[in-house]
Design an enzyme around this catalytic site. Structure first.
Site, PDB file in Angstrom:
ATOM      1  CG  HIS A   5      -1.529  -1.305   1.431  1.00 50.77           C
ATOM      2  ND1 HIS A   5      -1.546  -2.144   2.171  1.00 50.77           N
ATOM      3  CD2 HIS A   5      -2.664  -1.575   0.889  1.00 50.77           C
ATOM      4  CE1 HIS A   5      -2.123  -3.345   2.149  1.00 50.77           C
ATOM      5  NE2 HIS A   5      -3.109  -2.982   1.227  1.00 50.77           N
ATOM      6  N   GLY A  21      -7.604  12.136   6.521  1.00 53.13           N
ATOM      7  CA  GLY A  21      -8.434  11.150   5.886  1.00 53.13           C
ATOM      8  C   GLY A  21      -8.179  11.366   4.342  1.00 53.13           C
ATOM      9  NE  ARG A  25      -9.286  18.182   4.717  1.00 59.62           N
ATOM     10  CZ  ARG A  25     -10.455  17.473   5.244  1.00 59.62           C
ATOM     11  NH1 ARG A  25     -10.143  16.634   6.121  1.00 59.62           N
ATOM     12  NH2 ARG A  25     -11.302  17.879   4.578  1.00 59.62           N
ATOM     13  NE  ARG A  44      -4.278  -1.214  -2.606  1.00 56.76           N
ATOM     14  CZ  ARG A  44      -5.410  -1.935  -2.789  1.00 56.76           C
ATOM     15  NH1 ARG A  44      -6.573  -1.644  -2.955  1.00 56.76           N
ATOM     16  NH2 ARG A  44      -4.842  -3.352  -3.112  1.00 56.76           N
ATOM     17  NE  ARG A  88      -9.502  10.504  12.755  1.00 59.74           N
ATOM     18  CZ  ARG A  88      -9.958  11.109  11.820  1.00 59.74           C
ATOM     19  NH1 ARG A  88      -9.403  11.445  10.453  1.00 59.74           N
ATOM     20  NH2 ARG A  88     -11.182  11.619  11.371  1.00 59.74           N
ATOM     21  N   GLY A  90      -8.406  15.209  11.518  1.00 60.56           N
ATOM     22  CA  GLY A  90      -9.740  14.878  10.626  1.00 60.56           C
ATOM     23  C   GLY A  90     -11.018  15.755  10.948  1.00 60.56           C
ATOM     24  CB  SER A  91     -14.234  16.514   9.313  1.00 54.79           C
ATOM     25  OG  SER A  91     -14.395  15.157   8.852  1.00 54.79           O
ATOM     26  CD  GLU A 186     -12.554   9.456  14.867  1.00 51.10           C
ATOM     27  OE1 GLU A 186     -11.499   9.425  14.325  1.00 51.10           O
ATOM     28  OE2 GLU A 186     -13.002   8.470  15.521  1.00 51.10           O
ATOM     29  CG  MET A 187     -16.565   7.305  10.569  1.00 54.90           C
ATOM     30  SD  MET A 187     -17.280   6.796   8.855  1.00 54.90           S
ATOM     31  CE  MET A 187     -17.295   5.063   8.666  1.00 54.90           C
ATOM     32  CD  GLU A 188     -11.532   7.942   9.682  1.00 53.91           C
ATOM     33  OE1 GLU A 188     -12.342   7.577   8.593  1.00 53.91           O
ATOM     34  OE2 GLU A 188     -11.611   8.968  10.307  1.00 53.91           O
ATOM     35  CB  SER A 210     -16.941  18.962   9.195  1.00 53.12           C
ATOM     36  OG  SER A 210     -17.360  17.744   9.581  1.00 53.12           O
ATOM     37  CG  ASP A 211     -21.466  16.924  10.575  1.00 52.95           C
ATOM     38  OD1 ASP A 211     -21.899  16.144  11.045  1.00 52.95           O
ATOM     39  OD2 ASP A 211     -20.174  16.664  10.233  1.00 52.95           O
ATOM     40  NE  ARG A 224     -16.953  18.875   5.666  1.00 45.66           N
ATOM     41  CZ  ARG A 224     -17.187  17.634   5.887  1.00 45.66           C
ATOM     42  NH1 ARG A 224     -16.038  16.925   5.998  1.00 45.66           N
ATOM     43  NH2 ARG A 224     -18.422  17.369   6.257  1.00 45.66           N
TER      44      ARG A 224
END
Length: 239
Positions: A5, A21, A25, A44, A88, A90-91, A186-188, A210-211, A224
């Site tokens: 990767h 992410g 960015r 990728r 990290r 992130g948003s 968030e997701m990470e 961000s929201d 953003r």
């Protein structure tokens, strides 16, 4: 050296990596803030760059969305490229009514309902923690720059879209906020913190709201880009 990767060679990746992410960015951060920038990955489409900030080497690389994606990249960076610190950037969606758009949040822990830790290392933990030393450095950086910084527990979710089930009223995230003390979602970050613990490395997470799941306010992609600058300044000055 390369992995399935990451195509960077030995020595091309700095000891500290900033990890948004979105790979675009990462490109924007490198072009805006760093000098002597060299692209070190495009496998990728996951763009990565190394340059220097005020004379100090730093790499910036995208992680993709979700724990499986950031889990792959951070594990390879920690174990194959000798990276010591990953921050990290992130948003997040706010769970609290007093979290406004563009507020910067530093994760003091990450709670998840994910099976990531169990699958990755057999751990049954549902809470993962960042490096205390890295968090202190980030907090000091924010203080010196007079940038307000909130700290608290983050919800790391496996899903972005979620169908209501089992007759949920009120929405499911109310229970997560009230019972787990989560201030935003968030997701990470859980996977990042777990990988750092598993490999004996350091990790931290800065998020920009961000929201809001309370007010339903949301920033556009263009907004953003402008609103995330404070988060980047905190991380870069922490170097």
């Amino acid at each position: 050296m390369s992995t399935p990767h990451i195509s960077a060679e030995n020595g091309q990746i700095a000891k500290t990596v900033l990890m948004p992410g979105d790979p675009l960015r990462a490109k924007k951060i490198a072009e805006t803030f760093l000098a002597g920038v060299v692209q070190i990955n495009a496998v990728r489409g996951m763009l990565g760059f190394t340059g220097n900030y005020n004379g100090k080497p730093v790499s910036v690389m995208g992680s993709g969305m979700g724990m499986p994606s950031i889990g792959i990249y951070t594990y390879e960076l920690f174990t194959q490229y000798g990276v010591e610190n990953i921050i990290r950037l992130g948003s997040a969606g706010g769970y609290l009514p007093d979290l406004a758009l563009y507020d910067v949040v530093m994760a003091s822990s990450a709670w998840t309902e994910s099976s990531y830790a169990h699958t990755m290392s057999g751990s049954e933990e549902s809470i993962a923690y960042p490096s205390e030393a890295l968090n202190k450095t980030l907090a000091d950086s924010a203080k010196v720059q007079n940038i307000p910084l909130r700290a608290g527990t983050i919800h790391s979710s496996d899903v972005f879209y979620r169908e209501p089930w089992q007759g949920e009223t009120p929405p499911y995230w109310h229970k997560i906020r009230d019972e787990k003390g989560c201030m935003a979602v968030e997701m990470e970050s859980f996977a990042l913190f777990h990988n750092a613990k598993a490999t004996g490395k350091n990790a931290a997470c800065l998020l920009t709201i961000s929201d809001s799941l309370v007010t339903w306010e949301a920033a556009s992609p263009e907004e953003r880009e402008k609103g995330f600058v404070n988060m980047m300044k905190i991380a870069l000055e922490a170097l």
